[in-house]
Write a protein that holds these residues in place. Structure first.
Motif, mmCIF file in Angstrom:
data_model
loop_
_atom_site.group_PDB
_atom_site.id
_atom_site.type_symbol
_atom_site.label_atom_id
_atom_site.label_comp_id
_atom_site.label_asym_id
_atom_site.label_seq_id
_atom_site.Cartn_x
_atom_site.Cartn_y
_atom_site.Cartn_z
ATOM 1 N N ARG A 1 -10.836 3.739 -5.042
ATOM 2 C CA ARG A 1 -10.586 5.161 -5.251
ATOM 3 C C ARG A 1 -10.537 5.905 -3.917
ATOM 4 O O ARG A 1 -9.730 6.804 -3.716
ATOM 5 C CB ARG A 1 -11.656 5.765 -6.156
ATOM 6 C CG ARG A 1 -11.434 7.243 -6.420
ATOM 7 C CD ARG A 1 -12.462 7.799 -7.368
ATOM 8 N NE ARG A 1 -12.363 7.283 -8.701
ATOM 9 C CZ ARG A 1 -11.594 7.837 -9.649
ATOM 10 N NH1 ARG A 1 -10.884 8.896 -9.374
ATOM 11 N NH2 ARG A 1 -11.550 7.319 -10.846
ATOM 12 N N SER A 2 -11.401 5.528 -2.979
ATOM 13 C CA SER A 2 -11.415 6.214 -1.689
ATOM 14 C C SER A 2 -10.112 5.987 -0.915
ATOM 15 O O SER A 2 -9.615 6.889 -0.239
ATOM 16 C CB SER A 2 -12.613 5.759 -0.857
ATOM 17 O OG SER A 2 -12.530 4.369 -0.599
ATOM 18 N N GLU A 3 -9.550 4.777 -1.011
ATOM 19 C CA GLU A 3 -8.262 4.516 -0.357
ATOM 20 C C GLU A 3 -7.150 5.354 -0.975
ATOM 21 O O GLU A 3 -6.279 5.870 -0.269
ATOM 22 C CB GLU A 3 -7.889 3.039 -0.474
ATOM 23 C CG GLU A 3 -8.708 2.112 0.394
ATOM 24 C CD GLU A 3 -8.325 0.657 0.184
ATOM 25 O OE1 GLU A 3 -7.553 0.373 -0.756
ATOM 26 O OE2 GLU A 3 -8.801 -0.192 0.937
ATOM 27 N N MET A 4 -7.188 5.490 -2.289
ATOM 28 C CA MET A 4 -6.158 6.277 -2.968
ATOM 29 C C MET A 4 -6.289 7.759 -2.613
ATOM 30 O O MET A 4 -5.296 8.434 -2.363
ATOM 31 C CB MET A 4 -6.261 6.094 -4.484
ATOM 32 C CG MET A 4 -5.998 4.667 -4.926
ATOM 33 S SD MET A 4 -4.309 4.178 -4.676
ATOM 34 C CE MET A 4 -3.683 4.532 -6.276
ATOM 35 N N MET A 5 -7.509 8.269 -2.590
ATOM 36 C CA MET A 5 -7.722 9.683 -2.283
ATOM 37 C C MET A 5 -7.432 9.993 -0.819
ATOM 38 O O MET A 5 -7.065 11.115 -0.489
ATOM 39 C CB MET A 5 -9.153 10.098 -2.629
ATOM 40 C CG MET A 5 -9.422 10.094 -4.103
ATOM 41 S SD MET A 5 -8.295 11.225 -4.892
ATOM 42 C CE MET A 5 -8.779 11.079 -6.568
ATOM 43 N N ALA A 6 -7.554 9.012 0.048
ATOM 44 C CA ALA A 6 -7.258 9.221 1.459
ATOM 45 C C ALA A 6 -5.772 9.474 1.685
ATOM 46 O O ALA A 6 -5.372 10.034 2.709
ATOM 47 C CB ALA A 6 -7.724 8.020 2.286
ATOM 48 N N GLN A 7 -4.945 9.052 0.730
ATOM 49 C CA GLN A 7 -3.500 9.237 0.847
ATOM 50 C C GLN A 7 -3.033 10.552 0.220
ATOM 51 O O GLN A 7 -1.834 10.786 0.095
ATOM 52 C CB GLN A 7 -2.768 8.063 0.192
ATOM 53 C CG GLN A 7 -3.077 6.732 0.811
ATOM 54 C CD GLN A 7 -2.790 6.696 2.297
ATOM 55 O OE1 GLN A 7 -1.768 7.195 2.748
ATOM 56 N NE2 GLN A 7 -3.701 6.131 3.065
ATOM 57 N N GLY A 8 -3.956 11.426 -0.164
ATOM 58 C CA GLY A 8 -3.614 12.709 -0.766
ATOM 59 C C GLY A 8 -2.673 13.548 0.076
ATOM 60 O O GLY A 8 -1.680 14.085 -0.453
ATOM 61 N N PRO A 9 -2.927 13.697 1.378
ATOM 62 C CA PRO A 9 -1.989 14.480 2.189
ATOM 63 C C PRO A 9 -0.571 13.896 2.219
ATOM 64 O O PRO A 9 0.413 14.644 2.184
ATOM 65 C CB PRO A 9 -2.605 14.452 3.586
ATOM 66 C CG PRO A 9 -4.057 14.222 3.348
ATOM 67 C CD PRO A 9 -4.137 13.347 2.139
ATOM 68 N N LEU A 10 -0.460 12.574 2.227
ATOM 69 C CA LEU A 10 0.861 11.948 2.205
ATOM 70 C C LEU A 10 1.595 12.296 0.911
ATOM 71 O O LEU A 10 2.768 12.681 0.932
ATOM 72 C CB LEU A 10 0.731 10.432 2.340
ATOM 73 C CG LEU A 10 2.021 9.627 2.169
ATOM 74 C CD1 LEU A 10 3.002 9.938 3.284
ATOM 75 C CD2 LEU A 10 1.718 8.144 2.104
ATOM 76 N N ALA B 1 1.034 14.850 -1.026
ATOM 77 C CA ALA B 1 1.319 16.288 -1.038
ATOM 78 C C ALA B 1 2.555 16.604 -0.198
ATOM 79 O O ALA B 1 3.411 17.398 -0.615
ATOM 80 C CB ALA B 1 0.110 17.059 -0.522
ATOM 81 N N ILE B 2 2.669 15.982 0.959
ATOM 82 C CA ILE B 2 3.832 16.203 1.814
ATOM 83 C C ILE B 2 5.106 15.689 1.138
ATOM 84 O O ILE B 2 6.136 16.373 1.118
ATOM 85 C CB ILE B 2 3.633 15.547 3.197
ATOM 86 C CG1 ILE B 2 2.553 16.298 3.973
ATOM 87 C CG2 ILE B 2 4.941 15.503 3.980
ATOM 88 C CD1 ILE B 2 2.104 15.593 5.226
ATOM 89 N N LEU B 3 5.043 14.482 0.574
ATOM 90 C CA LEU B 3 6.213 13.934 -0.105
ATOM 91 C C LEU B 3 6.616 14.800 -1.295
ATOM 92 O O LEU B 3 7.804 15.046 -1.526
ATOM 93 C CB LEU B 3 5.946 12.504 -0.560
ATOM 94 C CG LEU B 3 5.851 11.456 0.541
ATOM 95 C CD1 LEU B 3 5.463 10.106 -0.042
ATOM 96 C CD2 LEU B 3 7.141 11.358 1.312
ATOM 97 N N GLY B 4 5.635 15.273 -2.050
ATOM 98 C CA GLY B 4 5.923 16.139 -3.184
ATOM 99 C C GLY B 4 6.555 17.449 -2.753
ATOM 100 O O GLY B 4 7.512 17.935 -3.378
ATOM 101 N N ALA B 5 6.038 18.040 -1.668
ATOM 102 C CA ALA B 5 6.595 19.293 -1.171
ATOM 103 C C ALA B 5 8.022 19.097 -0.667
ATOM 104 O O ALA B 5 8.892 19.951 -0.903
ATOM 105 C CB ALA B 5 5.711 19.854 -0.063
ATOM 106 N N VAL B 6 8.288 17.988 0.018
ATOM 107 C CA VAL B 6 9.640 17.713 0.513
ATOM 108 C C VAL B 6 10.605 17.521 -0.654
ATOM 109 O O VAL B 6 11.719 18.059 -0.653
ATOM 110 C CB VAL B 6 9.638 16.485 1.445
ATOM 111 C CG1 VAL B 6 11.056 15.991 1.722
ATOM 112 C CG2 VAL B 6 8.921 16.811 2.743
#
Length: 127
Positions: free
Chosen positions: A58-67, A69-74
């Motif tokens: 779970r920690s590895e998955m949550m660490a990718q949150g900014p990635l 978010a950026i992909l979703g915004a793009v």
């Protein structure tokens, strides 16, 4: 985690590229392309992605949150720009655009239901 993403997507793109190559080499009959596509997309790809991401903590998955978010915004930004540009070019009303999108979606669904793995050819003038 980037290595997990790359190792997960590499086989997917490899298999995707093998389809047209096999068709060009006449290794796959055109009549069975729809069934093979449905098998790969509906079952094999989903199972493969699940198996690739399930061992991640779970920690590895949550660490990718900014990635994510950026992909979703793009993606959202590019979709917004494309829709706005398309509306400016076509000069059509929202009702007409919605009707045209619904018609295209229905034709694509009918092609898939008929077992055709090709996009339909649209003839005639735009709505």
């Amino acid at each position: 985690m980037l290595q997990v993403i790359i190792m997960t997507l590499a086989p997917v793109f490899s298999i995707t590229m093998l389809g047209p190559l096999a068709e060009r080499m006449r290794a796959i009959d055109d009549h069975h392309v729809g069934e093979l596509n449905a098998l790969v997309i509906d079952f094999a790809l989903r199972a493969f992605l699940f198996v690739a991401t399930a061992p991640s903590s779970r920690s590895e998955m949550m660490a990718q949150g900014p990635l994510f978010a950026i992909l979703g915004a793009v993606m959202l930004g590019s979709l917004t720009i494309l829709v706005h540009f398309g509306r400016q070019v076509s000069q059509a009303s929202v009702d007409t655009d919605a009707l045209q999108a619904r018609t295209v979606g229905a034709q694509l669904r009918d092609c898939r239901a008929a077992g055709k793995d090709r996009r339909p050819v649209f003839t005639g003038e735009a709505l």
